[in-house]
Design a protein around this motif. Sequence first.
Motif, PDB file in Angstrom:
ATOM      1  N   LEU A 130      11.636  25.998  -8.617  1.00  0.00           N
ATOM      2  CA  LEU A 130      10.926  25.180  -8.897  1.00  0.00           C
ATOM      3  C   LEU A 130      11.366  23.784  -8.306  1.00  0.00           C
ATOM      4  N   LYS A 131      12.583  23.750  -8.689  1.00  0.00           N
ATOM      5  CA  LYS A 131      13.039  22.340  -7.956  1.00  0.00           C
ATOM      6  C   LYS A 131      12.583  22.180  -6.431  1.00  0.00           C
ATOM      7  N   ARG A 132      13.061  23.286  -5.742  1.00  0.00           N
ATOM      8  CA  ARG A 132      12.519  23.108  -4.386  1.00  0.00           C
ATOM      9  C   ARG A 132      11.307  23.031  -4.167  1.00  0.00           C
ATOM     10  N   LEU A 133      10.263  23.309  -4.923  1.00  0.00           N
ATOM     11  CA  LEU A 133       8.833  23.127  -4.838  1.00  0.00           C
ATOM     12  C   LEU A 133       8.520  21.697  -5.174  1.00  0.00           C
ATOM     13  N   GLY A 134       9.515  21.020  -5.732  1.00  0.00           N
ATOM     14  CA  GLY A 134       9.442  19.450  -5.892  1.00  0.00           C
ATOM     15  C   GLY A 134       9.062  19.350  -7.556  1.00  0.00           C
ATOM     16  N   VAL A 135       9.325  20.274  -8.041  1.00  0.00           N
ATOM     17  CA  VAL A 135       9.150  20.084  -9.777  1.00  0.00           C
ATOM     18  C   VAL A 135      10.192  19.208  -9.999  1.00  0.00           C
ATOM     19  N   ASP A 136      10.085  18.040 -10.926  1.00  0.00           N
ATOM     20  CA  ASP A 136      10.974  17.387 -11.464  1.00  0.00           C
ATOM     21  C   ASP A 136      10.995  17.191 -12.919  1.00  0.00           C
TER      22      ASP A 136
END
Length: 668
Positions: A130-136
Amino acid sequence: MTDDSGATIEDYYREERTFPPSPDFVAGAVLADPGIYPRADADPEAFWAEQARELLTWDRDFDTTLDWQLPFGRWFVGGPLNVSYNCLDRHVEAGLGHRVAIHWEGEPGDPRAITYADLLAEVGGVANALKRLGVDTGDRVCIYLPMIPEAVVAMLACSRIGAAHSVVFGGFSPDSLIDRINDAGATVVVTADGGYRRGVPFLLKPNVDVAVADCPTVTSVVVVDRCGSGPHMTPGRDHWWSDLVAAESAECAPLPLDSEQLLYLLYTSGTTAKPKGIMHTTGGYLTQVAWTHKVVFDLRPETDVYWCAADVGWVTGHSYIVYGPLCNGATTVMYEGTPDTPREDARSGDDPAGWDKDRLWDIIERYGVTQLYTAPTAIRTFMKWGADWPARHDLSSLRVLGTVGEPINPEAWMWYHTHIGGERCPIVDTWWQTETGGHMITPLPGITATKPGSACRALPGIGAELVDDHGKVVEHGGGYLTLTRPWPSMLRGIWGDPERYRDTYWSRFEGRYFPGDGAKVDDDGYMWLLGRVDDVMNVSGHRISTTEVESALVDHPAVAEAAVVGASDDTTGQAIVGYVILRGGNDPTEELRQDIRSHVATKLGAIARPRAVIIVPDLPKTRSGKIMRRLLRDVVEGRELGDTTTLADANVVEAIRDRAGSGSTDED
Ligand code: PRX
């Protein structure tokens, strides 16, 4: 009863049976001392602070238990923590990595036993993805999945990085998905190609494709391959779950998050207006769901196998499949399908009508389930199917039974007690809402002498009172249920609409939360929930609850299910109309209808005798099983139907309209 100050809701039904816990149960109970009630009520904040410190692991102790600026509350202020750490890492660190967290069973019969160590690794991988997909931290992720373990993994992965999830029940249409994704401004959707229901795959990914075309905030879609159906994948936007996880490390450090960090949004459909995004946060929510899961179900995590048979798409699934049980280190069961779909290897034919109706009882026997938590609507369905189905199985592992979602009529309570609980298991009838986050009014199984149909009393630390139209406290009889003080798992608001939050819940009675339900309190101080006040009928000035009349109808031996509404009546203002489903083997004769009407009059008094009893094949229900009385009112008044988007089966209303129009009523 009514008083001079103006009618509230009247009280007709009397229940004399009581069921105290057995001495054996009390001897081993998690909570057996009734002294907990006065102790908690003397200082509720101190009580909740004690539970928060005992049950959760905080990165630092909180400074302030409660900051209350009515109607906005902040709990455990200054105490950072991580929900997924509390649900996973700390159990593994304590040497419990080998304990099964989830015994999952797919509808075809494909089982998976997932340990706490497995779950931690999978959650770490997905959190990294999820982080890699830009989720912050603070972003919203929409989860639209069937009842598969990946739903739990996705929720926990969000909580690990401080993203809020918004789970949308897999039965909802693309339109519902569009509303919810856009309201939340979700950037990622986690879905599956489909899931299994009644022996066939139902597809989800096509719904997501339709929806996402109208959702400008969505940049990525993560797809679990559940059915091998080969969905269309849009390059650049759509990713297979397994590919993403394979590319990531299983280790993802849990982020210490503010106790008031948004944990999730869950949309409840208002009857007419747009769905409300109910906001739940971190520390208070986890405290109350963990504590209630432990004490209300009398949890012994070392030996119990706990099963909440709800869907993760509802709040019951959030609080009592995922967060409460995992925070407590429990072993849970999760089942993908319907209660009448046999395992593939046990299937006798392809005709669904002929399928076995004992899947639940088979699961209980095979896994040795100790607690079962389900809804009254399911219990009434099991009653309709007959006690022979559970009788084929050894259900002796069960210790505690729970119900949630609607008032349970005494008839269904007694059936549950006798045929599922073997007359030995306490039944906890838990009243709460999406908005309350956790249990509020319920028996404690080692303390309370239960009464069939009563949710009994507010939990220690929870303040609940009935009031009349003027806000005056009602000590006996019917009134409006209100909550008198803030509680840790309370909703923090409606996403994007603080005014609607104040208006909906905090404006009707000053200083009190109004959940929209009616209730009555009996001479022993027990609470009896009477349904939504919008459903209360006014017959010749008497405010009669639909719940009581429905209970009296279902008490008739020929009646399997009932729904009651008020229809306009020139003489009485409103008249009671009962829709009933008959038990198998009964003919819908005129005589039977008259007999059913008389039965209600005998149970409740002549005032409650229905003007008409209409025999129908089915009742309109929401996808979570609640009867949509609003639609029945439309039918009875000959109106156009209101919003039907939450209706589970659209054909039902037409079938009812046919019956209503065919003159099968019993006008006096
Ligand atoms: O009317 C009450 C009924 O369900 C409503 C909450 O619905 P929902 O937000 O979908 O949450 C369902 C799961 C908690 C309540 O306002 N309700 C829920 N539990 C009970 C109940 N009514 C009577 N008795 C209950 N045990």
